[in-house]
Structures are given as structure tokens and as C-alpha cells.
Design an enzyme around this catalytic site. Structure first.
Site, PDB file in Angstrom:
ATOM      1  N   ARG B 271       0.862  -1.184   0.000  1.00 14.94           N
ATOM      2  CA  ARG B 271       0.000   0.000   0.000  1.00 14.94           C
ATOM      3  C   ARG B 271       0.895   1.229   0.000  1.00 14.94           C
ATOM      4  O   ARG B 271       1.495   1.548   1.013  1.00 14.94           O
ATOM      5  CB  ARG B 271      -0.891  -0.034   1.249  1.00 14.94           C
ATOM      6  CG  ARG B 271      -2.114   0.849   1.197  1.00 14.94           C
ATOM      7  CD  ARG B 271      -2.750   0.946   2.567  1.00 14.94           C
ATOM      8  NE  ARG B 271      -1.929   1.754   3.455  1.00 14.94           N
ATOM      9  CZ  ARG B 271      -1.872   1.615   4.776  1.00 14.94           C
ATOM     10  NH1 ARG B 271      -2.567   0.679   5.373  1.00 14.94           N
ATOM     11  NH2 ARG B 271      -1.101   2.389   5.508  1.00 14.94           N
ATOM     12  N   HIS B 275      -3.363   4.603   4.845  1.00 11.74           N
ATOM     13  CA  HIS B 275      -4.615   3.814   4.837  1.00 11.74           C
ATOM     14  C   HIS B 275      -5.730   4.578   4.122  1.00 11.74           C
ATOM     15  O   HIS B 275      -6.399   4.065   3.233  1.00 11.74           O
ATOM     16  CB  HIS B 275      -5.011   3.488   6.282  1.00 11.74           C
ATOM     17  CG  HIS B 275      -6.407   2.995   6.455  1.00 11.74           C
ATOM     18  ND1 HIS B 275      -6.841   1.806   5.899  1.00 11.74           N
ATOM     19  CD2 HIS B 275      -7.477   3.518   7.118  1.00 11.74           C
ATOM     20  CE1 HIS B 275      -8.124   1.630   6.217  1.00 11.74           C
ATOM     21  NE2 HIS B 275      -8.529   2.657   6.949  1.00 11.74           N
ATOM     22  N   TYR B 284       4.081   4.849  11.464  1.00  7.97           N
ATOM     23  CA  TYR B 284       4.325   3.408  11.615  1.00  7.97           C
ATOM     24  C   TYR B 284       5.222   2.787  10.544  1.00  7.97           C
ATOM     25  O   TYR B 284       5.460   1.607  10.546  1.00  7.97           O
ATOM     26  CB  TYR B 284       3.005   2.635  11.713  1.00  7.97           C
ATOM     27  CG  TYR B 284       1.997   2.948  10.609  1.00  7.97           C
ATOM     28  CD1 TYR B 284       2.075   2.305   9.380  1.00  7.97           C
ATOM     29  CD2 TYR B 284       0.972   3.869  10.820  1.00  7.97           C
ATOM     30  CE1 TYR B 284       1.161   2.574   8.384  1.00  7.97           C
ATOM     31  CE2 TYR B 284       0.047   4.147   9.822  1.00  7.97           C
ATOM     32  CZ  TYR B 284       0.141   3.497   8.607  1.00  7.97           C
ATOM     33  OH  TYR B 284      -0.772   3.759   7.623  1.00  7.97           O
TER      34      TYR B 284
END
Lengths: 342, 390
Positions: B271, B275, B284
Site C-alpha cells: 500500500r 490507509h 508506523y
């Protein structure tokens, strides 16, 4: 043959039947009438269900129409959603009230709202049969009254029969409905009997109509499912106390028949809601509020509730203390401010 | 023989006899993700298909950047980007026949668009003017599913129903790596395998479930290995290799169509964006990790292959880009218009027939709307009146 003669003949052919048998017959007739109807659940096949409601269906209609699934309630209801998306009309059996909880996400996030989220393009005609309530000596997780959870979810119909004839009629109507129906079967009435002719069952009433089971002038008992026979018994016992009680069997919690309920309470001026479900946050609160909103000026006393205690369902040896019985109902009736009113 | 009877009958064997019910060896995935581009297998790949995949990847990337831009302009409430995952999205759409069904998650609007759905309809959920902007039955695309993995049992039930009716229909269901931890993933795969339902499960392992990396999600050798426990084959594929994903999914679809039952495909991808636009990926993961994946970009991999084989010249590239730009311009233009909303639609499709309670509530809202419309009109009229009075 004239209608009257036909009715008389049908009544003559009526024999004692149990609610479980009437439910089984409703499933059978639905399967026979509509090839898109499919029954699925745990042990519904060879065994005929733990309450034998589906007895003989797999034999008669084959395993494709009445299917033993893997033991997974979310999977059962989730696959039923897919089947309904493809044009089938699934009837799902949840083995016991508390075993339906794993399927909650499917029920709430998909079943209840698929019609709405697709703007009417994809309604889901699914019937979820749930044996519910206590009074059968069931051990933990076998006696819940879970109707408040279902009532609180827009998009679901919540239906529950109290008589043999209604069990047949309401289940047929639920399966035929293009909306999802949570069909709550009162476990302790499965073996209740009434004269009933399976070959000439009474006409199916639309879902959402309450019925007056006993007319009376003193006060109205508003109830449903397993508490209906208890209220009928209480009404008979009340005669000795000088009270003439009306008993309304709601039959459908959603849609709620405000009209029948309000008409009854306006006549009697007093109301007690009776159910097994916990009182706090239970259906009785909603019902009492609706009655008060509509009948305030006709009321001689506050609407009272007789409900299960606000405790986790008790162990079987203690459940009789929890379940609303005749005495507790009559105690509530006694508190309806008779001195002030009449 | 009924569909259910085709499963065979299981009878418990008396002790001490015991045998495996299925040989697990053929179900096991390869140790490495399957690749086509840049390998010998590429030579066998259909040139026309590679060209189609390329055009769709470029278009898909442009769709992703346009949708992300629309969030910044306030035209979309939220957009979970599939940038970097276009090979999976596009291949999932292209392997299906018209009659087959696609079960997308909220990150898979591109798969729906690649299947031919109008992007404006695909983005309705994320724009927020309704939940599903298209008729699922018309397009054979289930509503974009937000509760993770809950659409997987739907795919199984639909495929099973089609088989019961004797229809030649396959369902392809999409889920992410995080979704494989959900109970519905387990139940769906189990039902599919027991019923031999014609379903393909495509797991896009993009490395993260929002912020949680895969090693906190599972201890399985790979997500594809989970298939073995259900008695279905697991396939591991490079999710950025469009030709490989297309080939693996095509095989799985054919297998399902021919009555061979379900397949679990794990496509390893990444990805590239956060998100959603509301997420901050720097909390993160590091830039170096993201940069490393840029060299393994799905468009880049296919471009290299096509260029090396002389299948991509400047004219072709320009035509593909032009098409993608035209799609983006049209999308931008239409998304910039305010949707036509009627608040009374709120009560329209809760039940087949409105309950008396909903009729009352609808009347209440209608009265409120009329009152506020009158107030607005009076306000305007009042100002006029004052002016003329002076």
C-alpha cells in the site's frame, strides 16, 4: 360447499397439533409452494433440528433445499445473504437464542440494511428463526429473550407467535415477506397444543397486526410470545379479584401495532406490559412510552412493566423466580391506582 | 445427484483406523510468489492481454490520484487508495465474465471501475451521498463492503445459489491481509470448501492493516497457506505483476467454473499511500521501505516488459495516458457538481412498505423541511418589504 359449511368441515378435521408441528408444516408448505425457499442451519437435515421443527424436510425436498451447514452462525447467515442476493429466499435456523449472537454482525450490518444501502435495488427476503425464552429448564445460554436487540435494529421485522395457528400463519407470512424477519419461536410453547387442521390453516394475516386475545374492561395486559398464556391465566385468576382484564397479543414487535394497542388502552384506561426479557432497556420501556404518548389523557395510572429481572438469565433451578408469573402480574394490576381512579 | 450430494459422505472411521481425508501436498502454495514479468514465463504471455493490462493500470493509477485529489478538495469524505495495488484490482476485474460476481471491499473501487462501473457511482459511498451508488444486480458487483471480510460469506452463498440453480457463475471476493484475521474469513473459506462453491478468494497482502504490520496479524507461513486447513488450494503470487496475478486468478476462476471448488490466492503487494487520506503513515513506517517498493511498481514492471519486447512505443503510451486523463477530467468535472439529494429518501427503502412509525417520522421531517423553506422565503420577502417601506 358454502363457506360456512367448509369452515365447519375444516374445524371438524382439526386435531390436536403442537406449535412445533405447525411451524414444521409452514416450512414444508413454503418449500413446496416456492422453489426459491431454502432451509439451512445446524442439524436441520437428518436430525430434523434439535426441536424437530424441520423433521422430514430433507427427506421430502432433498439436501439442496434443507441443508445441514457447518457449525458457524455468522457463516450460515452470511451465506444466506449471498443466496438472497442471487434471488433465493433462505430460511435460517439459529439453534438457540444465545447461539444467534455470532451472527449479529451479518444481521445488523448487512441483513437489516441491504435494501436501504442499495436504495431498494437489493432487498433480502431472509427469515431468521430463533427459538427464544426460558421456562424449559435449559442450562446457561439456552434461555435468553433477545428481542430487544433485534427491535433496536431498523430494517428488521421482529415477529413472535403465541398460538399454534399463529405459528403457522406468521411463519408463512414471514417467509413470503420481501423484508428480513427475525422470527422468534417461544421454546416453552413448542409443545403447546391446540386443535388445528394443517390442510386448512387459517388465513395468513399480514405481519404487524396485534390481536386482542381476551376482551376486558378493567385494564390491558400488553404481551407477546411465551408470556401470552401466562397473561391469559392471570386474566382468569383476576376475575376472582373483580378485575376484567383485556389481553393483547402483540405478535409483531416490529412493525408495532400502535393502533390496536392504543385503542385497547383507551378503552380500559390502564395497562401493564408483560415480558420475560429484562425490564431495563427491554421492549416494555418502548411499549410503555408509546402508550403514554398516545393515551395519556385516558390513563388512570402509570403504565407498569412486569419483566424479567435485570440479571443474566438464571440457572434452571432458579428460573421460576425470574420469569413473570400470574402472581407478579396480578400484583402489578393491583398497583394500578384503583382507589384514585374508579 | 444434487449439488450437496456431490460432496460425498463422511463417516467417522472406527479406531484405530485413521487416514487423511485430503492429501495436503497439492494444496500447498509455492514458497515464492509466482512471477511472470521479467521471467521466462513472460514469453508465453498474450501480447494483447499485456497491452490491455497496461492501459488499465495507467488508467487505474490516474483514477487513484484523481480520487485522492478529490478528498483534498472536499469532494470525497474519505478515500482508501489502492495506489501500488492496481495490478490486483485490474486483474480481478479482467478475469471475470459478464455473468460473474465481484465482491469488493471499500479499498476496491478501482476493481469495480475496471469492470466497467461508472467511477462516480463507484465513489458514491466515499462521497457520502448514499451508501451504494449502483444496482448490484445490474453490474454483478456487490456493495463495497466496509465491515472487514463480512462480504466473503456473501460471495460463497451467491456462488452456491448459482450452482443450485445450475448457472455457470463464479464469485470473486476481495479482502486484505488484516481481513484474514476476521472470523468471517474463516467461516467463508470453510463453507466454500465444504460446499465446493465456485468462489475465488483474493487476499491483497499490502503489508498493513491500517498501521499493524503482517507479523502482528498472523503466524502462518503465508496467508496462502491458510487454504490448506480448509482443504482448498492456496496460491501465492506477486501482486505487483499484473500478468502473474491475471494468470493465477484466471486459473482459479476456471477451476471454480469447472466444479473444482474454491481457491485462496494471496497477492503480495504494498500500500503505497496511507490507509486513507485521514491516516498518517509516517507514524508506523519509514520512507526507505516505501521507496524500495517504488522499484517494484506494477506499472513500471509491465512497462519494462512491454518496452523490452517492443510492444510499447511513444504513440501507444500517449494514447493510454490521454485516455486516462480524459477519464480523470470527466470524473473531476462530475464530482465537482453537488449531488442532488432529497432528505425524504431517508425513509424510502427501510422496508418494502413503510411502517406507521416511519410514516410519522417522515411527516415530521417533511414538516421541518417545509417550515425551514418557508422561513427562508419569508426572510427574503421580509427584507424586500423593509426596503420598499423605507
Amino acid at each position: 360447499m358454502s363457506t360456512v359449511a367448509a369452515e365447519r368441515a375444516a374445524k371438524k378435521a382439526a386435531k390436536p397439533a403442537t406449535m412445533a408441528q405447525a411451524l414444521g408444516r409452514a416450512l414444508r408448505d413454503s418449500l413446496a409452494e416456492d422453489p426459491t425457499v431454502h432451509v439451512l442451519g445446524e442439524d436441520v437435515g437428518v436430525l430434523g433440528g434439535v426441536f424437530r421443527v424441520t423433521d422430514g424436510l430433507t427427506k421430502e425436498f432433498g439436501e439442496d433445499r434443507c441443508t445441514d451447514t457447518p457449525l458457524a452462525e455468522a457463516g450460515i447467515l452470511g451465506t444466506a445473504v449471498g443466496m438472497a442476493m442471487y434471488g433465493l429466499r433462505p430460511v435460517v435456523e439459529m439453534q438457540f437464542d444465545a447461539f444467534a449472537y455470532p451472527a449479529f454482525e451479518q444481521l445488523i450490518s448487512h441483513v437489516a440494511r441491504m435494501r436501504n444501502r442499495t436504495q431498494g435495488a437489493m432487498p433480502l427476503p431472509i427469515t431468521v428463526r430463533v427459538p427464544y425464552g426460558g421456562g424449559i429448564g435449559g442450562v446457561e445460554h439456552h434461555s435468553d429473550s433477545s428481542e430487544a436487540y433485534y427491535m433496536a435494529t431498523p430494517g428488521l421485522h421482529v415477529v413472535t407467535p403465541a398460538t399454534v395457528a399463529d405459528a403457522y400463519g406468521l411463519l408463512r407470512a414471514s417467509i413470503a415477506s420481501d423484508d428480513p424477519v427475525v422470527f422468534l419461536e417461544p421454546k416453552r410453547l413448542y409443545w403447546s397444543k391446540a386443535d388445528w387442521n394443517p390442510d386448512a390453516p387459517q388465513a395468513v394475516e399480514p405481519i404487524g397486526r396485534a390481536v386482542v386475545r381476551r376482551t376486558g374492561r378493567s385494564a390491558t395486559l400488553l404481551t407477546y410470545g411465551p408470556s401470552v398464556p401466562v397473561c391469559m391465566e392471570a386474566a382468569e385468576a383476576a376475575v376472582a379479584e373483580g378485575w376484567d382484564l383485556e389481553v393483547v397479543d402483540l405478535r409483531s414487535l416490529v412493525p408495532f401495532d400502535d393502533e390496536t394497542v392504543a385503542a385497547s388502552v383507551r378503552r380500559t384506561g390502564r395497562a401493564v406490559v408483560v415480558h420475560e426479557s429484562n425490564g431495563f432497556g427491554g421492549p416494555g420501556g418502548e411499549i410503555a412510552a408509546r402508550v403514554t404518548e398516545r393515551c395519556f389523557h385516558h390513563l388512570e395510572a402509570p403504565v407498569l412493566r412486569v419483566a424479567g429481572f435485570d440479571i443474566p438469565y438464571p440457572p434452571p433451578m432458579l428460573e421460576r423466580h425470574h420469569l413473570p408469573g400470574v402472581d407478579r402480574i396480578l400484583d402489578a394490576v393491583a398497583r394500578l391506582q384503583w382507589e384514585a381512579g374508579s | 445427484m444434487t449439488v450437496m450430494e456431490q460432496r460425498g459422505v463422511y463417516r467417522p472411521t472406527p479406531p484405530p483406523a485413521w487416514q487423511l481425508r485430503t492429501d495436503p501436498a497439492p494444496l500447498l502454495p509455492d514458497a515464492e510468489p509466482y512471477r511472470v514479468l521479467g521471467t521466462e514465463a513472460a514469453g508465453k504471455a498474450d501480447e494483447e492481454l499485456l497491452g490491455r493490462l497496461y492501459a488499465q493500470l495507467v488508467r487505474g493509477r490516474r483514477y487513484n490520484t484523481q480520487a485522492t485529489a478529490l478528498t483534498k478538495q472536499g469532494r470525497l469524505a474519505v478515500y482508501p487508495s489502492s495506489t501500488g495495488q492496481e495490478a490486483c484490482e485490474v486483474a480481478a476485474a479482467l478475469v471475470l465474465q459478464d455473468r460473474d460476481w465481484l465482491f469488493p471491499s471499500y479499498r476496491d473501487t478501482l476493481a469495480a471501475v475496471a469492470r466497467g462501473l461508472d467511477p462516480v457511482q463507484a465513489l458514491t459511498l466515499l462521497r457520502g451521498d448514499w451508501h451504494t451508488g449502483y444496482d448490484p444486480r445490474e453490474h454483478r458487483i456487490a456493495p463495497l463492503c466496509t465491515p472487514l471480510a463480512t462480504q466473503l460469506p456473501h460471495a460463497v452463498g451467491l456462488a452456491h445459489a448459482a450452482r443450485l440453480k445450475g448457472d455457470d457463475v463464479v464469485a470473486l471476493a476481495m479482502v486484505g491481509d488484516g481481513g484474514t484475521s476476521e472470523g468471517d474469513f474463516h467461516e467463508a473459506l470453510n463453507f466454500a470448501a465444504v460446499w465446493r462453491a465456485p468462489v475465488v478468494f483474493l487476499v491483497q497482502n499490502n503489508g498493513f492493516a491500517i498501521s499493524v504490520p503482517l507479523d502482528k496479524q498472523t503466524a502462518a507461513p503465508s496467508l496462502a497457506h491458510k487454504a490448506v486447513g480448509y482443504g482448498m488450494p492456496g496460491r501465492l503470487v506477486d501482486g505487483n505483476d499484473a500478468a502473474a496475478v491475471h494468470e493465477v486468478l484466471s486459473e482459479a476462476v476456471s477451476r471454480a467454473r469447472e466444479g473444482g471448488g474454491p481457491t485462496l490466492v494471496e497477492a503480495v503487494t504494498y500500500r503505497m499511500e496511507a490507509h486513507t487520506n485521514a491516516d498518517d503513515a509516517t507514524r508506523y513506517r519509514g520512507d526507505a521501505e516505501v521507496e524500495a517498493w517504488r522499484d517494484h511498481d506494477p506499472i513500471l514492471l509491465l512497462e519494462r516488459e512491454l518496452t523490452e519486447r517492443g510492444l510499447l512505443d511513444e504513440d501507444r503510451t500517449r494514447a493510454v495516458r490521454y485516455d486516462a486523463e480524459a477519464m480523470a477530467a470527466d470524473l473531476r468535472e462530475r464530482m465537482n457538481r453537488d449531488p442532488d439529494l432529497d432528505p425524504m429518501d431517508l425513509f424510502g427503502h427501510v422496508y418494502a412498505e413503510q411502517t406507521s412509525q416511519l410514516r410519522e417520522q417522515a411527516a415530521q421531517l417533511r414538516a421541518e423541511l417545509e417550515a425551514s423553506a418557508e422561513e427562508g422565503a419569508e426572510g427574503a420577502g421580509g427584507a424586500d418589504g423593509e426596503e420598499s417601506g423605507r
